[in-house]
Design an enzyme around this catalytic site. Structure first.
Site, PDB file in Angstrom:
ATOM      1  N   ASP A 142       0.128  -7.639   1.415  1.00 27.57           N
ATOM      2  CA  ASP A 142       0.569  -6.245   1.517  1.00 27.57           C
ATOM      3  C   ASP A 142       2.093  -6.140   1.551  1.00 27.57           C
ATOM      4  OD1 ASP A 142       0.256  -3.534   1.539  1.00 27.57           O
ATOM      5  OD2 ASP A 142      -0.186  -3.369   3.676  1.00 27.57           O
ATOM      6  N   HIS A 192       0.818  -1.217   0.000  1.00 27.69           N
ATOM      7  CA  HIS A 192       0.000   0.000   0.000  1.00 27.69           C
ATOM      8  C   HIS A 192       0.855   1.273   0.000  1.00 27.69           C
ATOM      9  CE1 HIS A 192       0.304  -0.182   4.545  1.00 27.69           C
ATOM     10  NE2 HIS A 192       0.382   1.124   4.369  1.00 27.69           N
ATOM     11  N   ILE A 209     -14.125 -23.021   2.395  1.00 32.83           N
ATOM     12  CA  ILE A 209     -14.143 -23.562   3.748  1.00 32.83           C
ATOM     13  C   ILE A 209     -14.852 -22.634   4.720  1.00 32.83           C
ATOM     14  CG2 ILE A 209     -12.042 -24.929   3.440  1.00 32.83           C
ATOM     15  CD1 ILE A 209     -10.494 -22.668   4.794  1.00 32.83           C
ATOM     16  N   GLY A 232       3.609   6.868   8.075  1.00 31.59           N
ATOM     17  CA  GLY A 232       4.955   6.877   7.530  1.00 31.59           C
ATOM     18  C   GLY A 232       5.776   5.667   7.940  1.00 31.59           C
ATOM     19  N   ASN A 233       5.338   4.940   8.982  1.00 29.92           N
ATOM     20  CA  ASN A 233       6.053   3.736   9.415  1.00 29.92           C
ATOM     21  C   ASN A 233       5.703   2.509   8.580  1.00 29.92           C
ATOM     22  OD1 ASN A 233       6.420   5.190  12.320  1.00 29.92           O
ATOM     23  ND2 ASN A 233       7.864   3.501  12.080  1.00 29.92           N
ATOM     24  N   SER A 234       4.686   2.591   7.752  1.00 24.54           N
ATOM     25  CA  SER A 234       4.290   1.445   6.933  1.00 24.54           C
ATOM     26  C   SER A 234       5.470   0.939   6.112  1.00 24.54           C
ATOM     27  CB  SER A 234       3.163   1.833   5.970  1.00 24.54           C
ATOM     28  OG  SER A 234       1.925   1.751   6.602  1.00 24.54           O
ATOM     29  N   GLY A 276      -8.600 -25.597  -4.072  1.00 29.72           N
ATOM     30  CA  GLY A 276      -9.885 -25.654  -4.761  1.00 29.72           C
ATOM     31  C   GLY A 276     -11.043 -26.012  -3.859  1.00 29.72           C
ATOM     32  N   VAL A 277     -11.049 -25.432  -2.643  1.00 29.59           N
ATOM     33  CA  VAL A 277     -12.156 -25.665  -1.715  1.00 29.59           C
ATOM     34  C   VAL A 277     -12.623 -24.331  -1.141  1.00 29.59           C
ATOM     35  CG1 VAL A 277     -11.440 -27.991  -1.042  1.00 29.59           C
ATOM     36  CG2 VAL A 277     -10.584 -26.022   0.238  1.00 29.59           C
TER      37      VAL A 277
END
Length: 499
Positions: free
Chosen positions: A155, A125, A288, A227-229, A285-286
């Protein structure tokens, strides 16, 4: 992301204090056990070593601009109004002015993992939709960065910089080894200040904040702000054990609840981005759902655990392996599946085309199958994750009087009911026409229009099938019974108490 949870590109704060209160003691009692903070002493040496590997990231994105010759729409006024000429002249003058294109700018953090090749890790992001990415080193050196790859599901993004400037890298550590209460350091670029160090502890592990399908966050009270992201979270060995990503806050400001992507998840994603420029995840392919105590009891399971298979992709890996709707996956490739949300991550981390054992709970006993893992991204491109299209056809079943049981009224599916409730032409079962208020079925969320496909893991085609299955379960002294319900193509299991 759910309300109250914000990307750390939106905020970061630390509430870090150590207060030791000692009980009253006599003069002879002079020895007091040292606090953990006293044992650590100072983080200065560690911070000095790590700071050069942490970078600031600046991104720019061009704002939309009008095409040459394009004029904003003039407000509509009555014919002959003096305002009509005024606004037309105003917009004509504005159009003649040479206005520079505006750019939106954002700031984030990142860290160098490979000094030789210039690889930098950050959050997706932080760089998403950026036209230009600049990496800023500790000494304020600015370097243009190339986006190697990004993954919105976790992310995580990987950048690459080319420079003759000497770089310092930091290694990934083992996030699974971190315990609640362990000290951590968070370094980043809060509010554009650059090179800020905060300390705290691991507050919790395996947090799910509804940010994505592989949520497994480390929670910390170390300060994480805007800003820490994308910045690193370190253990006391100087290893990256998390990527600071989000905070929880009712107001948008930090309240000491921050979240970091665990390194053991991130480093696998980074390795794939480095090799392929994208992720390549395992796919089963399930579809759940969680195993509740009622569902476990109705299936004869000693305790609720695992992931309940609600439906399967036709010809998907699980279907080919013999997995059935109603199975509960308890182990995959030798790894215990204690809860539903662990299965997607374990499968995603499994190699493509690898044949692995899968253990399921089926009709009161464990069954082991072999499954060949598929590729999630390939399945998405082929549209295999979407619901199947209707195949046409008409149901000629005659209308019948609604039957009551379990707090429900249900009947056979007629053409009229198919049209009324948008039921697929090839759907078989009985349709719910009414749900009794305050009933267990209402509490479980059943609604008129739901189609009951199975009762007690046996197919039903008419109301009598439902009542007989319910009666049989009562005779066996079961406390609840399991229904397989379809709602406009969305399959799920629901356990209804029989009391």
């Amino acid at each position: 992301m759910k309300a109250g949870v914000f990307p750390a590109a939106a905020a970061l704060l630390l509430a870090f204090s150590a207060v030791v209160a000692a009980p009253a003691v006599s003069a002879a009692q002079t020895t007091v056990a040292p606090s953990r903070a006293a044992a650590v002493g100072s983080f200065a040496d560690l911070a000095e070593k790590l700071l050069p590997a942490v970078v600031n990231i600046s991104t720019t994105q061009s704002a939309p601009q009008r095409q040459p010759g394009q004029r904003p729409e003039v407000p509509q006024f009555p014919p002959g109004s003096p305002f009509e000429d005024f606004f037309r002249d105003f917009f004509d003058r504005q159009q003649q002015q040479d206005q520079p294109q505006r750019k939106a700018t954002s700031l984030g953090s990142g860290f160098i993992i490979d000094a030789k090749n210039g690889y930098v890790v950050t959050n997706n992001h932080v760089v998403q939709d950026a036209d230009e990415i600049t990496v800023i080193l500790q000494d304020d050196t600015n370097i243009k960065a190339e986006l190697v790859g990004k993954d919105s599901k976790t992310d995580v993004a990987l950048l690459k910089i080319k420079t003759s400037h000497p770089l310092v890298a930091v290694p990934f550590g083992d996030s699974d080894a971190m315990r609640v209460g362990d000290w951590v350091l968070a370094i980043g670029n809060p509010f554009g200040l650059g090179g800020s160090v905060t300390a705290g502890i691991i507050s919790a592990r395996q947090r799910n904040i509804d940010a994505g399908p592989y949520d497994d966050f480390l929670q910390t009270d170390a300060s994480i702000n805007r800003g820490n992201s994308g910045g690193p979270m370190f253990n006391l060995n100087g290893e990256v054990i998390g990527i600071n990503t989000a905070i929880f806050s009712p107001s948008g400001g930090s309240v000491g609840i921050g979240f970091a992507i665990p390194s053991n998840l991130a480093k696998q994603v980074v390795a794939q981005l480095k090799e392929y420029g994208k992720t390549r995840r395992g796919w089963l392919g399930v579809r759940i759902q969680a195993v509740t105590p009622e569902i476990a009891e109705s299936l004869g399971m000693p305790a609720p655990k695992g992931a309940l298979v609600a439906s399967l992709t036709p010809d998907g890996p699980a279907a080919k392996a013999g997995v059935q709707a109603g199975d509960i996956v308890t182990k995959f490739d030798g790894k215990d599946i204690g809860e539903m949300r662990r299965l997607p991550r374990v499968v995603a981390e499994t190699g493509i085309d690898k044949a692995v054992p899968i253990e399921v709970w089926r009709k009161g006993k464990p069954v082991t199958l072999q499954v060949k893992v598929g590729e999630l991204e390939a399945a998405e491109e082929q549209g295999l994750l979407a619901a199947n299209e209707d195949k046409g056809g008409k149901d000629k079943a005659p209308a019948q009087k609604a039957t009551e049981s379990l707090g429900l009224k249900f009947t056979t599916i007629t053409p009229e009911l198919r049209q009324q409730y948008e039921i697929k032409p090839d759907m078989k079962g009985v349709v719910v026409t009414e749900v009794q208020a305050n009933s267990a079925a209402a509490e479980k969320g059943l609604k008129a229009g739901d189609v009951i496909i199975e009762v007690g893991q046996e197919e039903v085609r008419k109301p009598e099938d439902v009542t007989s299955r319910v009666q049989k379960a009562k005779e066996q002294s079961k406390k609840s019974i399991l229904l397989l319900v379809d709602r406009k193509g969305d399959l799920r299991f629901v356990a209804i108490p029989l009391s």
